[in-house]
Design a protein around this motif. Structure first.
Motif, PDB file in Angstrom:
ATOM      1  N   LEU A   1     -86.384 -30.403  -8.784  1.00  0.00           N
ATOM      2  CA  LEU A   1     -85.557 -31.532  -9.231  1.00  0.00           C
ATOM      3  C   LEU A   1     -84.882 -31.207 -10.565  1.00  0.00           C
ATOM      4  O   LEU A   1     -83.737 -31.578 -10.791  1.00  0.00           O
ATOM      5  CB  LEU A   1     -86.411 -32.791  -9.404  1.00  0.00           C
ATOM      6  N   ALA A   2     -85.598 -30.498 -11.428  1.00  0.00           N
ATOM      7  CA  ALA A   2     -85.049 -30.153 -12.748  1.00  0.00           C
ATOM      8  C   ALA A   2     -83.849 -29.221 -12.640  1.00  0.00           C
ATOM      9  O   ALA A   2     -83.018 -29.171 -13.547  1.00  0.00           O
ATOM     10  CB  ALA A   2     -86.133 -29.513 -13.616  1.00  0.00           C
ATOM     11  N   GLU A   3     -83.752 -28.491 -11.536  1.00  0.00           N
ATOM     12  CA  GLU A   3     -82.630 -27.576 -11.364  1.00  0.00           C
ATOM     13  C   GLU A   3     -81.353 -28.269 -10.892  1.00  0.00           C
ATOM     14  O   GLU A   3     -80.277 -27.695 -10.960  1.00  0.00           O
ATOM     15  CB  GLU A   3     -83.001 -26.469 -10.371  1.00  0.00           C
ATOM     16  N   LEU A   4     -81.495 -29.494 -10.398  1.00  0.00           N
ATOM     17  CA  LEU A   4     -80.312 -30.241  -9.976  1.00  0.00           C
ATOM     18  C   LEU A   4     -79.543 -30.724 -11.200  1.00  0.00           C
ATOM     19  O   LEU A   4     -80.147 -31.003 -12.233  1.00  0.00           O
ATOM     20  CB  LEU A   4     -80.715 -31.453  -9.128  1.00  0.00           C
ATOM     21  N   PRO A   5     -78.236 -30.855 -11.086  1.00  0.00           N
ATOM     22  CA  PRO A   5     -77.470 -31.444 -12.193  1.00  0.00           C
ATOM     23  C   PRO A   5     -77.961 -32.876 -12.437  1.00  0.00           C
ATOM     24  O   PRO A   5     -78.451 -33.540 -11.512  1.00  0.00           O
ATOM     25  CB  PRO A   5     -76.030 -31.448 -11.674  1.00  0.00           C
ATOM     26  N   PRO A   6     -77.832 -33.383 -13.666  1.00  0.00           N
ATOM     27  CA  PRO A   6     -78.390 -34.690 -14.008  1.00  0.00           C
ATOM     28  C   PRO A   6     -77.947 -35.839 -13.092  1.00  0.00           C
ATOM     29  O   PRO A   6     -78.760 -36.642 -12.674  1.00  0.00           O
ATOM     30  CB  PRO A   6     -77.908 -34.928 -15.436  1.00  0.00           C
ATOM     31  N   ARG A   7     -76.683 -35.894 -12.774  1.00  0.00           N
ATOM     32  CA  ARG A   7     -76.182 -36.999 -11.944  1.00  0.00           C
ATOM     33  C   ARG A   7     -76.730 -36.900 -10.519  1.00  0.00           C
ATOM     34  O   ARG A   7     -77.140 -37.900  -9.933  1.00  0.00           O
ATOM     35  CB  ARG A   7     -74.659 -36.992 -11.945  1.00  0.00           C
ATOM     36  N   ALA A   8     -76.784 -35.696  -9.977  1.00  0.00           N
ATOM     37  CA  ALA A   8     -77.332 -35.505  -8.629  1.00  0.00           C
ATOM     38  C   ALA A   8     -78.828 -35.820  -8.623  1.00  0.00           C
ATOM     39  O   ALA A   8     -79.336 -36.438  -7.677  1.00  0.00           O
ATOM     40  CB  ALA A   8     -77.086 -34.075  -8.154  1.00  0.00           C
ATOM     41  N   ARG A   9     -79.532 -35.416  -9.670  1.00  0.00           N
ATOM     42  CA  ARG A   9     -80.965 -35.714  -9.782  1.00  0.00           C
ATOM     43  C   ARG A   9     -81.175 -37.225  -9.824  1.00  0.00           C
ATOM     44  O   ARG A   9     -82.064 -37.757  -9.163  1.00  0.00           O
ATOM     45  CB  ARG A   9     -81.534 -35.074 -11.044  1.00  0.00           C
ATOM     46  N   ALA A  10     -80.351 -37.922 -10.601  1.00  0.00           N
ATOM     47  CA  ALA A  10     -80.462 -39.379 -10.683  1.00  0.00           C
ATOM     48  C   ALA A  10     -80.251 -40.004  -9.307  1.00  0.00           C
ATOM     49  O   ALA A  10     -80.979 -40.922  -8.919  1.00  0.00           O
ATOM     50  CB  ALA A  10     -79.456 -39.930 -11.684  1.00  0.00           C
ATOM     51  N   MET A  11     -79.282 -39.504  -8.563  1.00  0.00           N
ATOM     52  CA  MET A  11     -79.019 -40.048  -7.228  1.00  0.00           C
ATOM     53  C   MET A  11     -80.203 -39.828  -6.296  1.00  0.00           C
ATOM     54  O   MET A  11     -80.616 -40.740  -5.574  1.00  0.00           O
ATOM     55  CB  MET A  11     -77.763 -39.417  -6.638  1.00  0.00           C
ATOM     56  N   VAL A  12     -80.774 -38.634  -6.305  1.00  0.00           N
ATOM     57  CA  VAL A  12     -81.907 -38.327  -5.430  1.00  0.00           C
ATOM     58  C   VAL A  12     -83.117 -39.176  -5.806  1.00  0.00           C
ATOM     59  O   VAL A  12     -83.785 -39.754  -4.941  1.00  0.00           O
ATOM     60  CB  VAL A  12     -82.250 -36.818  -5.477  1.00  0.00           C
ATOM     61  N   VAL A  13     -83.412 -39.278  -7.091  1.00  0.00           N
ATOM     62  CA  VAL A  13     -84.573 -40.057  -7.537  1.00  0.00           C
ATOM     63  C   VAL A  13     -84.399 -41.523  -7.179  1.00  0.00           C
ATOM     64  O   VAL A  13     -85.307 -42.151  -6.623  1.00  0.00           O
ATOM     65  CB  VAL A  13     -84.807 -39.878  -9.055  1.00  0.00           C
ATOM     66  N   LEU A  14     -83.242 -42.080  -7.483  1.00  0.00           N
ATOM     67  CA  LEU A  14     -83.020 -43.497  -7.179  1.00  0.00           C
ATOM     68  C   LEU A  14     -83.002 -43.755  -5.676  1.00  0.00           C
ATOM     69  O   LEU A  14     -83.563 -44.732  -5.193  1.00  0.00           O
ATOM     70  CB  LEU A  14     -81.711 -43.976  -7.805  1.00  0.00           C
ATOM     71  N   ARG A  15     -82.371 -42.864  -4.930  1.00  0.00           N
ATOM     72  CA  ARG A  15     -82.193 -43.083  -3.491  1.00  0.00           C
ATOM     73  C   ARG A  15     -83.486 -42.887  -2.713  1.00  0.00           C
ATOM     74  O   ARG A  15     -83.849 -43.705  -1.876  1.00  0.00           O
ATOM     75  CB  ARG A  15     -81.112 -42.125  -2.956  1.00  0.00           C
ATOM     76  N   TYR A  16     -84.209 -41.797  -2.982  1.00  0.00           N
ATOM     77  CA  TYR A  16     -85.358 -41.459  -2.155  1.00  0.00           C
ATOM     78  C   TYR A  16     -86.695 -41.780  -2.794  1.00  0.00           C
ATOM     79  O   TYR A  16     -87.634 -42.168  -2.111  1.00  0.00           O
ATOM     80  CB  TYR A  16     -85.289 -39.978  -1.743  1.00  0.00           C
ATOM     81  N   TRP A  17     -86.829 -41.595  -4.086  1.00  0.00           N
ATOM     82  CA  TRP A  17     -88.124 -41.866  -4.716  1.00  0.00           C
ATOM     83  C   TRP A  17     -88.279 -43.360  -4.974  1.00  0.00           C
ATOM     84  O   TRP A  17     -89.326 -43.932  -4.729  1.00  0.00           O
ATOM     85  CB  TRP A  17     -88.256 -41.084  -6.018  1.00  0.00           C
ATOM     86  N   ASP A  18     -87.230 -44.003  -5.497  1.00  0.00           N
ATOM     87  CA  ASP A  18     -87.272 -45.444  -5.742  1.00  0.00           C
ATOM     88  C   ASP A  18     -86.859 -46.242  -4.518  1.00  0.00           C
ATOM     89  O   ASP A  18     -86.864 -47.466  -4.554  1.00  0.00           O
ATOM     90  CB  ASP A  18     -86.373 -45.820  -6.920  1.00  0.00           C
ATOM     91  N   ASP A  19     -86.452 -45.564  -3.441  1.00  0.00           N
ATOM     92  CA  ASP A  19     -86.107 -46.180  -2.164  1.00  0.00           C
ATOM     93  C   ASP A  19     -85.039 -47.264  -2.310  1.00  0.00           C
ATOM     94  O   ASP A  19     -85.171 -48.356  -1.794  1.00  0.00           O
ATOM     95  CB  ASP A  19     -87.361 -46.744  -1.492  1.00  0.00           C
TER      96      ASP A  19
END
Length: 186
Positions: A126-144
């Motif tokens: 996750l740390a290797e993803l760009p910040p905006r893409a990481r935010a999208m993945v975390v919000l979309r899949y981790w926070d559902d």
């Protein structure tokens, strides 16, 4: 005759406490929501200290605008939006850190595949993803959260969220190799 600054401040504080968004209301909100905010911040930052700083910065920003936030329909959603936007703004300001991270080649994956190591490996990926893409993945899949919710929080189109999440998942799967199979139960 000018009113002294201290008198104006006391009057403003008294009026603020009398409003719906009271200091007690903020303290209750902060106690109840701090862990949720920290978890999201940790997933975004990947560092406990940076996550604590981000959580505190978010709570400070919310406190400044508590009258408006306290009367909102969903203050926790408002808080996550503020947290995400602060994270992205700080990352933009720290572009030199991102460039230094890229030059060093990133973090190495964990060698073994047990669940504790899988978590470390996932956080490194996750740390290797760009910040905006990481935010999208975390919000979309981790926070559902829904695509529409993430798009609203990040001020972008739903198509952008879908495409960035798709590309990010491809990168994560390539980075994780077979380790991602353990998280799906296959």
């Amino acid at each position: 005759m000018a009113v002294p600054t201290e008198v104006r401040r006391q009057a403003a504080d008294a009026a603020w406490e009398a409003a719906d968004g009271s200091v007690a209301g903020f303290e209750e909100f902060a106690r109840a929501g701090q862990q949720r905010l920290y978890r999201t911040a940790y997933l975004l930052c990947g560092d406990p200290e940076a996550a604590r700083d981000l959580t505190q910065t978010t709570l400070a920003r919310l406190y400044q605008h508590w009258r408006r936030v306290g009367t909102a329909d969903h203050p926790h959603a408002y808080a996550k939006t503020v947290l995400t936007r602060i994270f992205l703004a700080e990352r933009r300001r720290r572009l030199r850190d991102l460039l230094a991270f890229t030059r060093t080649g990133g973090m190495a994956p964990a060698p073994s595949a047990d669940h504790a190591d899988l978590r470390v490996t996932l956080l490194a990926a996750l740390a290797e993803l760009p910040p905006r893409a990481r935010a999208m993945v975390v919000l979309r899949y981790w926070d559902d959260q829904s695509v529409a919710s993430v798009a609203s929080q990040l001020r972008c189109s739903e198509a952008t969220v879908k495409s960035q999440c798709s590309r990010s998942l491809v990168r994560l799967r390539a980075r994780l190799g077979d380790a991602w199979l353990y998280s799906t139960g296959s």
